[in-house]
Write a protein that holds these residues in place. Structure first.
Motif, PDB file in Angstrom:
ATOM      1  N   GLY A  87       0.762  -1.247   0.000  1.00  0.00           N
ATOM      2  CA  GLY A  87       0.000   0.000   0.000  1.00  0.00           C
ATOM      3  C   GLY A  87       0.787   1.287   0.000  1.00  0.00           C
ATOM      4  N   GLU A  88       1.529   1.568   1.046  1.00  0.00           N
ATOM      5  CA  GLU A  88       2.240   2.829   1.183  1.00  0.00           C
ATOM      6  C   GLU A  88       3.344   2.991   0.123  1.00  0.00           C
ATOM      7  N   LEU A  89       3.867   1.884  -0.361  1.00  0.00           N
ATOM      8  CA  LEU A  89       4.939   1.944  -1.357  1.00  0.00           C
ATOM      9  C   LEU A  89       4.431   2.208  -2.769  1.00  0.00           C
ATOM     10  N   GLU A  90       3.164   1.947  -2.996  1.00  0.00           N
ATOM     11  CA  GLU A  90       2.593   2.039  -4.343  1.00  0.00           C
ATOM     12  C   GLU A  90       2.888   3.379  -5.016  1.00  0.00           C
ATOM     13  N   LYS A  91       2.889   4.459  -4.247  1.00  0.00           N
ATOM     14  CA  LYS A  91       3.123   5.793  -4.821  1.00  0.00           C
ATOM     15  C   LYS A  91       4.594   6.040  -5.165  1.00  0.00           C
ATOM     16  N   HIS A  92       5.468   5.103  -4.812  1.00  0.00           N
ATOM     17  CA  HIS A  92       6.909   5.273  -5.066  1.00  0.00           C
ATOM     18  C   HIS A  92       7.422   4.345  -6.170  1.00  0.00           C
ATOM     19  N   LYS A  93       6.550   3.853  -7.031  1.00  0.00           N
ATOM     20  CA  LYS A  93       6.956   2.870  -8.045  1.00  0.00           C
ATOM     21  C   LYS A  93       8.043   3.376  -8.994  1.00  0.00           C
ATOM     22  N   ASN A  94       8.066   4.669  -9.252  1.00  0.00           N
ATOM     23  CA  ASN A  94       9.045   5.200 -10.202  1.00  0.00           C
ATOM     24  C   ASN A  94      10.332   5.686  -9.536  1.00  0.00           C
ATOM     25  N   LYS A  95      10.409   5.608  -8.206  1.00  0.00           N
ATOM     26  CA  LYS A  95      11.614   6.028  -7.487  1.00  0.00           C
ATOM     27  C   LYS A  95      12.511   4.813  -7.227  1.00  0.00           C
ATOM     28  N   PRO A  96      13.803   5.053  -6.998  1.00  0.00           N
ATOM     29  CA  PRO A  96      14.671   3.948  -6.596  1.00  0.00           C
ATOM     30  C   PRO A  96      14.230   3.403  -5.237  1.00  0.00           C
ATOM     31  N   ILE A  97      14.191   2.095  -5.113  1.00  0.00           N
ATOM     32  CA  ILE A  97      13.818   1.424  -3.867  1.00  0.00           C
ATOM     33  C   ILE A  97      15.038   0.676  -3.358  1.00  0.00           C
ATOM     34  N   ILE A  98      15.357   0.864  -2.076  1.00  0.00           N
ATOM     35  CA  ILE A  98      16.464   0.142  -1.442  1.00  0.00           C
ATOM     36  C   ILE A  98      15.857  -0.760  -0.371  1.00  0.00           C
ATOM     37  N   VAL A  99      15.935  -2.069  -0.575  1.00  0.00           N
ATOM     38  CA  VAL A  99      15.397  -3.028   0.389  1.00  0.00           C
ATOM     39  C   VAL A  99      16.483  -3.351   1.398  1.00  0.00           C
ATOM     40  N   VAL A 100      16.118  -3.239   2.688  1.00  0.00           N
ATOM     41  CA  VAL A 100      17.080  -3.421   3.773  1.00  0.00           C
ATOM     42  C   VAL A 100      16.526  -4.452   4.748  1.00  0.00           C
ATOM     43  N   ASP A 101      17.374  -5.398   5.144  1.00  0.00           N
ATOM     44  CA  ASP A 101      17.008  -6.336   6.204  1.00  0.00           C
ATOM     45  C   ASP A 101      18.072  -6.264   7.289  1.00  0.00           C
ATOM     46  N   ALA A 102      18.102  -7.237   8.174  1.00  0.00           N
ATOM     47  CA  ALA A 102      19.050  -7.188   9.288  1.00  0.00           C
ATOM     48  C   ALA A 102      20.499  -7.306   8.826  1.00  0.00           C
ATOM     49  N   ASN A 103      20.782  -8.253   7.925  1.00  0.00           N
ATOM     50  CA  ASN A 103      22.175  -8.501   7.546  1.00  0.00           C
ATOM     51  C   ASN A 103      22.398  -8.716   6.050  1.00  0.00           C
ATOM     52  N   GLY A 104      21.410  -8.439   5.233  1.00  0.00           N
ATOM     53  CA  GLY A 104      21.564  -8.562   3.787  1.00  0.00           C
ATOM     54  C   GLY A 104      21.326  -9.947   3.235  1.00  0.00           C
ATOM     55  N   MET A 105      20.843 -10.864   4.053  1.00  0.00           N
ATOM     56  CA  MET A 105      20.703 -12.253   3.619  1.00  0.00           C
ATOM     57  C   MET A 105      19.326 -12.578   3.034  1.00  0.00           C
ATOM     58  N   SER A 106      18.270 -11.972   3.539  1.00  0.00           N
ATOM     59  CA  SER A 106      16.924 -12.375   3.120  1.00  0.00           C
ATOM     60  C   SER A 106      16.218 -11.356   2.231  1.00  0.00           C
ATOM     61  N   SER A 107      16.838 -10.252   1.960  1.00  0.00           N
ATOM     62  CA  SER A 107      16.151  -9.188   1.230  1.00  0.00           C
ATOM     63  C   SER A 107      16.140  -9.391  -0.287  1.00  0.00           C
ATOM     64  N   GLN A 108      16.987 -10.246  -0.817  1.00  0.00           N
ATOM     65  CA  GLN A 108      17.056 -10.455  -2.267  1.00  0.00           C
ATOM     66  C   GLN A 108      15.721 -10.975  -2.824  1.00  0.00           C
ATOM     67  N   GLU A 109      15.139 -11.947  -2.167  1.00  0.00           N
ATOM     68  CA  GLU A 109      13.865 -12.519  -2.613  1.00  0.00           C
ATOM     69  C   GLU A 109      12.747 -11.468  -2.563  1.00  0.00           C
TER      70      GLU A 109
END
Length: 143
Positions: A87-109
């Motif tokens: 929902g809240e992300l929908e308005k940011h579809k054209n912006k760069p998105i940086i996915v962050v998790d605790a240690n970089g292991m599970s965010s790729q999926e």
């Protein structure tokens, strides 16, 4: 070459393990090269945030998010992304998105799921929040 064959015949388990590890490394490498989602460094993330108004999506649990997150990050749980409830992300579809998790292991999926959902430029922060705080970059508490 004969020495290699002798080693393989004397140590079949080690040889099979070595071949398995080699294949795993090759598959992982080619998957990363073929993926639309790229892993970026903290410096590149900072540049995207400051220059291109990137949106940081923190996929950790709410309690971990409150203990410390990157400024202006949006907390979205993994099950929400998998269910397509962004929902809240929908308005940011054209912006760069940086996915962050605790240690970089599970965010790729999860980044791949966002990319499939139509987000144009999705990246993953290398080493996640642990790497970010390890370099003494600022974290915001609460929220």
């Amino acid at each position: 070459m004969q020495e290699i064959m002798q080693f393989v015949s004397r140590h079949p388990v080690l040889s099979i393990a070595w071949v398995g590890l080699l294949l795993a490394v090759l598959v992982t490498t080619f998957k990363g090269l073929a993926s639309k989602v790229k892993v970026i460094s903290r410096g590149e993330a900072t540049r995207l945030i400051n220059k291109e108004d990137a949106v940081v999506v923190d996929v950790r649990q709410r309690d971990d998010f409150r203990k410390g997150h990157i400024a202006n990050a949006i907390n979205v749980l993994p099950n929400e992304i998998k269910a397509g409830n962004v929902g809240e992300l929908e308005k940011h579809k054209n912006k760069p998105i940086i996915v962050v998790d605790a240690n970089g292991m599970s965010s790729q999926e999860l980044a791949g799921a966002l990319s499939k959902a139509g987000f144009e430029q999705v990246t993953v922060l290398k080493e996640g929040v642990a790497g970010w705080s390890g370099e003494n970059l600022p974290l915001v508490r609460g929220k």
